[in-house]
Design an enzyme around this catalytic site. Structure first.
Site, mmCIF file in Angstrom:
data_model
loop_
_atom_site.group_PDB
_atom_site.id
_atom_site.type_symbol
_atom_site.label_atom_id
_atom_site.label_comp_id
_atom_site.label_asym_id
_atom_site.label_seq_id
_atom_site.Cartn_x
_atom_site.Cartn_y
_atom_site.Cartn_z
ATOM 1 N N GLU A 143 0.839 -1.211 0.000
ATOM 2 C CA GLU A 143 0.000 0.000 0.000
ATOM 3 C C GLU A 143 0.864 1.247 0.000
ATOM 4 O O GLU A 143 1.823 1.345 0.767
ATOM 5 C CB GLU A 143 -0.904 -0.025 1.236
ATOM 6 C CG GLU A 143 -2.270 0.541 1.001
ATOM 7 C CD GLU A 143 -3.064 -0.285 0.003
ATOM 8 O OE1 GLU A 143 -3.088 0.116 -1.185
ATOM 9 O OE2 GLU A 143 -3.684 -1.284 0.391
ATOM 10 N N HIS A 144 0.518 2.178 -0.863
ATOM 11 C CA HIS A 144 1.262 3.432 -1.036
ATOM 12 C C HIS A 144 2.705 3.154 -1.471
ATOM 13 O O HIS A 144 3.623 3.893 -1.136
ATOM 14 C CB HIS A 144 1.221 4.287 0.241
ATOM 15 C CG HIS A 144 -0.148 4.872 0.476
ATOM 16 N ND1 HIS A 144 -0.575 6.027 -0.138
ATOM 17 C CD2 HIS A 144 -1.186 4.442 1.224
ATOM 18 C CE1 HIS A 144 -1.826 6.292 0.243
ATOM 19 N NE2 HIS A 144 -2.227 5.338 1.061
ATOM 20 N N ASP A 149 3.081 2.065 -4.888
ATOM 21 C CA ASP A 149 3.124 2.145 -6.366
ATOM 22 C C ASP A 149 3.772 3.421 -6.871
ATOM 23 O O ASP A 149 4.581 3.391 -7.793
ATOM 24 C CB ASP A 149 1.752 1.890 -7.014
ATOM 25 C CG ASP A 149 0.663 2.877 -6.629
ATOM 26 O OD1 ASP A 149 0.887 3.711 -5.722
ATOM 27 O OD2 ASP A 149 -0.417 2.825 -7.245
ATOM 28 N N ALA A 157 -15.322 3.757 -1.949
ATOM 29 C CA ALA A 157 -15.021 2.782 -0.900
ATOM 30 C C ALA A 157 -13.579 2.298 -0.980
ATOM 31 O O ALA A 157 -13.139 1.495 -0.172
ATOM 32 C CB ALA A 157 -15.971 1.598 -1.014
ATOM 33 N N GLY A 158 -12.839 2.755 -1.995
ATOM 34 C CA GLY A 158 -11.460 2.294 -2.152
ATOM 35 C C GLY A 158 -11.382 0.972 -2.905
ATOM 36 O O GLY A 158 -10.422 0.220 -2.752
ATOM 37 N N SER A 176 -11.720 0.954 -6.289
ATOM 38 C CA SER A 176 -11.332 1.352 -7.656
ATOM 39 C C SER A 176 -12.471 1.372 -8.664
ATOM 40 O O SER A 176 -12.335 0.865 -9.784
ATOM 41 C CB SER A 176 -10.211 0.462 -8.192
ATOM 42 O OG SER A 176 -9.050 0.729 -7.490
ATOM 43 N N SER A 184 -13.311 4.003 -10.141
ATOM 44 C CA SER A 184 -12.893 4.902 -11.239
ATOM 45 C C SER A 184 -12.018 4.172 -12.252
ATOM 46 O O SER A 184 -12.191 4.350 -13.460
ATOM 47 C CB SER A 184 -12.122 6.126 -10.753
ATOM 48 O OG SER A 184 -12.218 6.308 -9.405
ATOM 49 N N ASP A 244 -4.198 0.595 -9.537
ATOM 50 C CA ASP A 244 -5.614 0.293 -9.769
ATOM 51 C C ASP A 244 -5.882 -0.032 -11.241
ATOM 52 O O ASP A 244 -6.606 -0.972 -11.577
ATOM 53 C CB ASP A 244 -6.493 1.478 -9.344
ATOM 54 C CG ASP A 244 -6.203 1.913 -7.922
ATOM 55 O OD1 ASP A 244 -5.531 1.162 -7.194
ATOM 56 O OD2 ASP A 244 -6.655 3.008 -7.538
ATOM 57 N N TYR A 285 -3.569 12.362 0.225
ATOM 58 C CA TYR A 285 -2.840 11.460 -0.678
ATOM 59 C C TYR A 285 -1.689 12.223 -1.341
ATOM 60 O O TYR A 285 -0.536 11.779 -1.324
ATOM 61 C CB TYR A 285 -3.812 10.913 -1.733
ATOM 62 C CG TYR A 285 -3.220 9.882 -2.663
ATOM 63 C CD1 TYR A 285 -3.361 8.524 -2.397
ATOM 64 C CD2 TYR A 285 -2.510 10.252 -3.806
ATOM 65 C CE1 TYR A 285 -2.814 7.569 -3.245
ATOM 66 C CE2 TYR A 285 -1.960 9.317 -4.654
ATOM 67 C CZ TYR A 285 -2.117 7.972 -4.376
ATOM 68 O OH TYR A 285 -1.577 7.032 -5.224
HETATM 69 C C1 GLA Z 1 -5.116 4.661 -4.448
HETATM 70 C C2 GLA Z 1 -4.312 4.991 -5.687
HETATM 71 C C3 GLA Z 1 -3.290 3.882 -5.975
HETATM 72 C C4 GLA Z 1 -2.451 3.565 -4.753
HETATM 73 C C5 GLA Z 1 -3.336 3.370 -3.521
HETATM 74 C C6 GLA Z 1 -2.532 3.221 -2.257
HETATM 75 O O1 GLA Z 1 -5.906 3.536 -4.680
HETATM 76 O O2 GLA Z 1 -5.158 5.150 -6.807
HETATM 77 O O3 GLA Z 1 -2.481 4.273 -7.070
HETATM 78 O O4 GLA Z 1 -1.489 4.555 -4.533
HETATM 79 O O5 GLA Z 1 -4.244 4.433 -3.342
HETATM 80 O O6 GLA Z 1 -1.777 2.065 -2.285
#
Ligand code: GLA
Length: 379
Positions: free
Chosen positions: A34-35, A37, A121-122, A124, A126, A170, A219
């Site tokens: 996580e975080h 990429d 909701a995280g 993806s 989008s 994503d 972010y």
């Molecule tokens: C969001 C971003 C991704 C990634 C995550 C955290 O989903 O779109 O590119 O950075 O946060 O891992």
């Protein structure tokens, strides 16, 4: 009725014929990494069996007209002059704009779109919208479909059309995902490796039903902090810093920035170890790494939230749970847990009840299966 059937029926009623094409692109959940990429590191996401669906037919002109089963507003614009819109259609316009600037031949179309990926909701939604739109244009023009190039085009939509600094994870997973597999992605060279989910485990997504509005600025702030850290060490990205260097050569580095960097460096290591554990079918090890990832995101990266911490604690205390962590950008949204197959249904019930009791929020729980990435389903 499935979503595919719903959009097909709706299409038939509206246009008096069956759609020429039906395409879909999935949402995703990140198991670990996580975080990392945007630090050119490693991620280990998988697609989920929740998707954006589009039923469409080509038009003879350059217009794109789409209605949504989920939102009242339409997308209605011309490919001859793509200008900014005001709502979800921004993703459609942005994707068309990027594809056109990259030289892909685009033709107009009309259709209907629907999704069962919760928004914000995280998971993806989008990226799924961007990739399904790319597949829709492709279905008509049939250029050579390269999933990684399409993911990069979708990321440009986020970065250049919408002004978000998001990384590539994503879009990569929504386009490159495969049924029953997770994907280890090297975010530096965008090579990836499919790994089967270990037998006997379920991936359970736990939506806290809490959302944070400042997520974009927080972010972007993390992206900037990582850049400060990589500049301090004189490297291109934090991917290049071994833990030993971080521990011994960070005199003079601001303590907060050091903690941010420590998350990224240790998370990269955990992700590679998780991929190995996954390959060895070692769910126990995988679960431990997920737990460690959560603590690092909570304490060093500070992107968790009270609700996410509560959800993870509840999940971890249930029988059959190997490990749990927040997933995605954070500040609300979802946690993910790795659970023994046979325990998954009771796990889902117990966690939902306990979480609601403690927070007052009604959570959503999804037992997820990895599906194929963006694809043509009919036509
Ligand atoms: C969001 C971003 C991704 C990634 C995550 C955290 O989903 O779109 O590119 O950075 O946060 O891992």
């Amino acid at each position: 009725m499935s979503l595919q059937q719903q959009i097909t029926t709706e299409f038939q009623q509206r246009f008096n014929q069956l759609p020429t094409f039906v395409v879909r692109a999935p949402g995703r959940v990140n198991l670990i990494g996580e975080h990392t990429d945007y630090n050119e590191g490693f991620v280990l996401p998988m697609t989920i069996n929740r998707s954006m669906w589009i039923a469409l037919r080509p038009r003879d002109d350059q217009k794109v007209i789409i209605s949504s089963l989920d939102f009242p507003d339409f997308a209605d614009f011309s490919l001859d002059e793509i200008i900014h819109g005001e709502s979800w259609d921004e993703y459609v316009r942005g994707m068309a704009w990027v594809l056109q600037t990259e030289g892909y031949h685009l033709q107009g179309w009309e259709g209907i779109l629907a999704s069962d990926i919760p928004v914000g909701a995280g998971l993806s939604s989008s990226a799924a919208l961007e990739l399904s739109v790319a597949r829709a244009f492709w279905a008509i023009s049939r250029w050579d479909w390269n999933p990684t190039k399409m993911a990069l085009a979708a990321q440009r939509t986020e970065n250049e059309w919408l002004g978000l600094k998001s990384g590539i994870m994503d879009q990569m997973i929504s386009s490159n995902g495969k049924e029953d597999h997770v994907l280890l992605i090297d975010c530096r060279d965008l090579t990836s490796q499919l790994i089967p989910l270990p037998e006997g485990v379920s991936v359970v997504v736990l939506d806290t039903a809490s959302r944070r509005s400042l997520i974009d600025s927080a972010y972007n702030e993390r992206v900037t902090q990582c850049k400060l850290a990589s500049d301090f060490f004189g490297v291109v990205a934090l991917r290049d810093i071994p833990l030993a260097i971080l521990e011994t050569r960070s005199v003079g580095l601001d303590a907060l920035i050091r903690r941010r960097a420590r998350h990224v460096v240790t998370e990269n290591n955990r992700t590679l170890q998780a991929a190995e554990a996954m390959q060895a079918g070692d769910a126990i090890k995988l679960g431990q790494l997920m737990n460690a990832s959560h603590l690092s995101l909570r304490d060093d990266y500070e992107v968790s939230s009270e609700e996410l911490n509560t959800m993870v604690e509840i999940a971890d205390s249930q029988p059959g749970c190997f490990g749990a962590r927040m997933t995605g950008a954070g500040f609300g949204g979802c946690a993910v847990a790795l659970v023994q197959n046979s325990s998954a249904p009771s796990f889902a019930d117990e966690v939902a009840v306990a979480y609601q009791e403690q927070t007052g929020f009604q959570p959503y729980v999804y037992i997820c299966h990895p599906t194929n990435g963006a694809e043509l389903v009919e036509g």
